[in-house]
Design a protein around this motif. Structure first.
Motif, PDB file in Angstrom:
ATOM      1  N   LYS A  96       0.676  -1.044  -0.117  1.00 47.85           N
ATOM      2  CA  LYS A  96      -0.039  -0.127  -0.051  1.00 47.85           C
ATOM      3  C   LYS A  96       0.799   1.374   0.062  1.00 47.85           C
ATOM      4  O   LYS A  96       0.078   2.226  -0.001  1.00 47.85           O
ATOM      5  N   VAL A  97       2.012   1.158   0.163  1.00 46.76           N
ATOM      6  CA  VAL A  97       3.121   2.168   0.378  1.00 46.76           C
ATOM      7  C   VAL A  97       2.851   3.123  -0.824  1.00 46.76           C
ATOM      8  O   VAL A  97       2.944   4.493  -0.594  1.00 46.76           O
ATOM      9  N   GLY A  98       2.854   2.718  -2.211  1.00 44.71           N
ATOM     10  CA  GLY A  98       2.911   3.794  -3.024  1.00 44.71           C
ATOM     11  C   GLY A  98       1.656   4.301  -3.628  1.00 44.71           C
ATOM     12  O   GLY A  98       1.522   5.069  -4.653  1.00 44.71           O
ATOM     13  N   GLN A  99       0.583   4.279  -2.686  1.00 40.68           N
ATOM     14  CA  GLN A  99      -0.713   4.803  -3.048  1.00 40.68           C
ATOM     15  C   GLN A  99      -0.869   6.127  -2.669  1.00 40.68           C
ATOM     16  O   GLN A  99      -2.051   6.746  -2.944  1.00 40.68           O
TER      17      GLN A  99
ATOM     18  N   CYS B 120       7.995   6.625   3.767  1.00 41.74           N
ATOM     19  CA  CYS B 120       8.510   5.256   3.614  1.00 41.74           C
ATOM     20  C   CYS B 120      10.060   5.081   3.066  1.00 41.74           C
ATOM     21  O   CYS B 120      10.784   4.333   3.657  1.00 41.74           O
ATOM     22  N   ILE B 121      10.211   5.858   2.184  1.00 40.92           N
ATOM     23  CA  ILE B 121      11.648   5.955   1.442  1.00 40.92           C
ATOM     24  C   ILE B 121      12.791   6.323   2.356  1.00 40.92           C
ATOM     25  O   ILE B 121      13.655   5.916   2.592  1.00 40.92           O
ATOM     26  N   THR B 122      12.172   7.493   2.941  1.00 41.20           N
ATOM     27  CA  THR B 122      12.936   8.060   4.099  1.00 41.20           C
ATOM     28  C   THR B 122      13.196   7.189   5.195  1.00 41.20           C
ATOM     29  O   THR B 122      14.413   7.026   5.628  1.00 41.20           O
ATOM     30  N   VAL B 123      12.362   6.515   5.885  1.00 37.06           N
ATOM     31  CA  VAL B 123      12.577   5.537   6.825  1.00 37.06           C
ATOM     32  C   VAL B 123      13.526   4.199   6.518  1.00 37.06           C
ATOM     33  O   VAL B 123      14.340   3.964   7.175  1.00 37.06           O
TER      34      VAL B 123
ATOM     35  N   PRO C 220      -4.703   4.708   2.225  1.00 39.73           N
ATOM     36  CA  PRO C 220      -4.372   3.457   1.379  1.00 39.73           C
ATOM     37  C   PRO C 220      -5.443   2.692   1.145  1.00 39.73           C
ATOM     38  O   PRO C 220      -6.305   2.374   2.042  1.00 39.73           O
ATOM     39  N   GLY C 221      -5.436   2.132  -0.085  1.00 39.18           N
ATOM     40  CA  GLY C 221      -6.502   1.431  -0.653  1.00 39.18           C
ATOM     41  C   GLY C 221      -6.247  -0.172  -0.017  1.00 39.18           C
ATOM     42  O   GLY C 221      -5.378  -0.578   0.431  1.00 39.18           O
ATOM     43  N   GLY C 222      -7.610  -0.671   0.014  1.00 37.06           N
ATOM     44  CA  GLY C 222      -7.376  -2.117   0.405  1.00 37.06           C
ATOM     45  C   GLY C 222      -7.389  -2.224   2.033  1.00 37.06           C
ATOM     46  O   GLY C 222      -7.219  -3.185   2.698  1.00 37.06           O
TER      47      GLY C 222
ATOM     48  N   GLY D   3       1.277   1.311  10.476  1.00 32.61           N
ATOM     49  CA  GLY D   3       1.820  -0.403  10.146  1.00 32.61           C
ATOM     50  C   GLY D   3       2.832  -0.411   8.883  1.00 32.61           C
ATOM     51  O   GLY D   3       3.794  -1.369   8.919  1.00 32.61           O
ATOM     52  N   MET D   4       2.450   0.563   7.938  1.00 29.86           N
ATOM     53  CA  MET D   4       3.564   0.347   6.591  1.00 29.86           C
ATOM     54  C   MET D   4       5.038   0.844   7.204  1.00 29.86           C
ATOM     55  O   MET D   4       5.989   0.420   6.761  1.00 29.86           O
TER      56      MET D   4
END
Length: 480
Positions: free
Chosen positions: A239-242, A250-253, A446-448, A372-373
């Motif tokens: 779901k990260v890219g949504q 997330c990329i930073t982390v 985030p979807g889903g 959670g991501m």
């Protein structure tokens, strides 16, 4: 048909027996008093105090067991453990939503501490069990779910901070005690003491810790199926890219925590064997950096968040992390390590600021999935980081047996090659963080994302919004 009925009856009896173990008749929780944050605090303190005592013996046993390629083997052991923790954390979190926290606290503490007595019985089995124990080495996940069950949302950040501060406090004191006992009485006594404290922790959970989910445990939910979506460790990562903001965060982390996870796994061995710190000096280093990190995450962090904002605090923390990693990489004298350690304490402000900006950019009902991501990214780093560091040490031939002869020229120029690679990774993280919006407002969806009826899954394996679990000053739960 008769055989099937008997099987069902036996299954029902087993379920009722398990239920009675965790919940008394009448629905009141077993244990001492009502469930509280203090129960979680004691569990965490005892577990990590036991492991902290072993800081010096572990370094000695590691070098004796793997005299060739010590750093590589250390990285592989912790890498396997970290990856197993990443894969198992969502499943254990989902199961604890159904079966309760107490039983899984008992399970995670038992398996996390199971390798301790093996250190003196069989070092090879000790390291094998450590790597395999990653399947259950997720005590923090269950602890934070426990805290989420018994606190209101506005109290949760403070409660998480208390748990994290207790974790840090256990590591401030225990390595020094373990080093002293090791010098005076030998490693065997330290291992016995650590084993006794681990057993005390298990007994405390059995006797004193009440279940935090008694009202949510209905007979119909026992044995309820766990969906793959709940147990899939990669579900949150997909779901990260949504959302562009969450993607940047997330990329930073990932880029900043990958070298940090590797550093946790190998740094004390590096201090002891390459910089030639004595056992007592390593223990003192842990204590000083731990205390400075606590100060940085409380007093300094609050001042910076109010004065320069979340985003600038993240950038400042990443800048400190680049400086300390470069210092570790080029530093060859003990005083350089101490100076870099002070800078490392200041870099501990990064993740709390990241967690705060995540909370600001997510709707209230999306906090669990977005956090959670971040946890999924960090869990992946816990597996990749140690292996990454061990492999770079191996590539640059930084081996303990050859350090003074074959590779002295390389090591005199760059004593710690992985730290320099880590500094480059954090530099990329800093460049990505520049594009994170300071104020984008709630709206990350985030979807889903599937909301579960008990609402605990979002907390069972997500970091606290204060960043307490996400940024322990010295060690990570899965890298001990």
């Amino acid at each position: 048909m008769t055989g099937e009925k008997k099987k069902k009856k036996r299954l029902n009896r087993s379920i009722l027996l398990a239920k009675k173990i965790i919940i008394k008749d009448g629905g009141s929780p077993q244990g001492m008093g009502e469930p509280s944050v203090y129960h979680a605090v004691v569990v965490i303190f005892l577990e990590f105090f036991a492991w902290g005592l072993l800081t010096t013996p572990v370094l000695t046993v590691l070098h004796e067991t793997f005299p060739q390629h010590t750093f590589l083997m250390n990285g592989l052991i912790h890498g396997v453990k970290g990856l197993l923790s990443f894969l198992s954390a969502p499943l254990i979190g989902a199961l604890s939503d159904v079966w309760g926290r107490k039983s899984f606290l008992l399970l995670t503490v038992f398996f996390t501490c199971a390798p301790i007595p093996l250190m003196k019985i069989s070092p090879w089995w000790y390291f094998a069990v450590i790597s395999m124990s990653g399947v259950f080495a997720v005590t923090f996940s269950v602890i934070f779910a426990y805290v989420a069950d018994i606190t209101a949302e506005h109290e949760r950040s403070t409660a998480y901070g208390l748990v994290s501060a207790t974790f840090a406090a256990s590591l401030v004191t225990s390595p020094a005690i373990g080093a002293y006992l090791s010098v005076m009485y030998g490693d065997t006594l330290v291992v016995i003491l650590a084993t006794a404290i681990a057993l005390l922790d298990i007994c405390f959970i059995l006797v004193a810790v009440p279940e935090s989910l008694p009202e949510k445990m209905r007979p119909a939910s026992w044995g309820a199926p766990i969906s793959w979506e709940q147990a899939d460790p990669f579900a949150s990562l997909r779901k990260v890219g949504q959302d562009s903001t969450v993607l940047l965060i997330c990329i930073t982390v990932f880029l900043s925590y990958l070298p940090e996870a590797g550093q946790y796994s190998s740094f004390f061995l590096y201090l002891r064997q390459v910089i030639r710190f004595r056992s007592e000096t390593v223990a003192a280093f842990i204590a000083v950096v731990g205390i400075l990190s606590i100060v940085a995450q409380t007093l300094v962090l609050g001042i910076l968040m109010r004065s320069i904002g979340n985003k600038n605090t993240i950038l400042l923390g990443l800048g400190f992390q680049i400086l300390q990693l470069a210092w570790y990489g080029f530093g060859s004298q003990p005083w350089m390590m101490w100076a870099a350690g002070a800078v490392a304490a200041m870099s501990s402000i990064t993740f709390p600021a990241i967690s705060a900006i995540v909370s600001r950019n997510a709707d209230p009902d999306q906090q669990g999935v977005v956090q959670g991501m971040i946890t999924g990214i960090r869990g992946l780093c816990n597996g990749l980081g140690p292996a990454f560091y061990g492999f770079i040490f191996y590539l640059f031939h930084v081996e303990l047996t050859d350090l003074d002869t074959v590779d002295r020229h390389i090591s005199s120029i760059i004593p710690g090659p992985p730290f320099l690679f880590g500094a480059c990774s954090v530099l990329l993280s800093l460049l990505v963080a520049l594009f994170i919006p300071e104020h984008s407002g709630p709206g990350v969806r985030p979807g889903g994302y599937k909301k579960y009826s008990n609402g605990a899954q979002g907390h069972s394996h997500s970091p606290p919004s204060s960043g307490a679990e996400g940024k322990e000053p010295l060690l990570d739960d899965s890298c001990v």
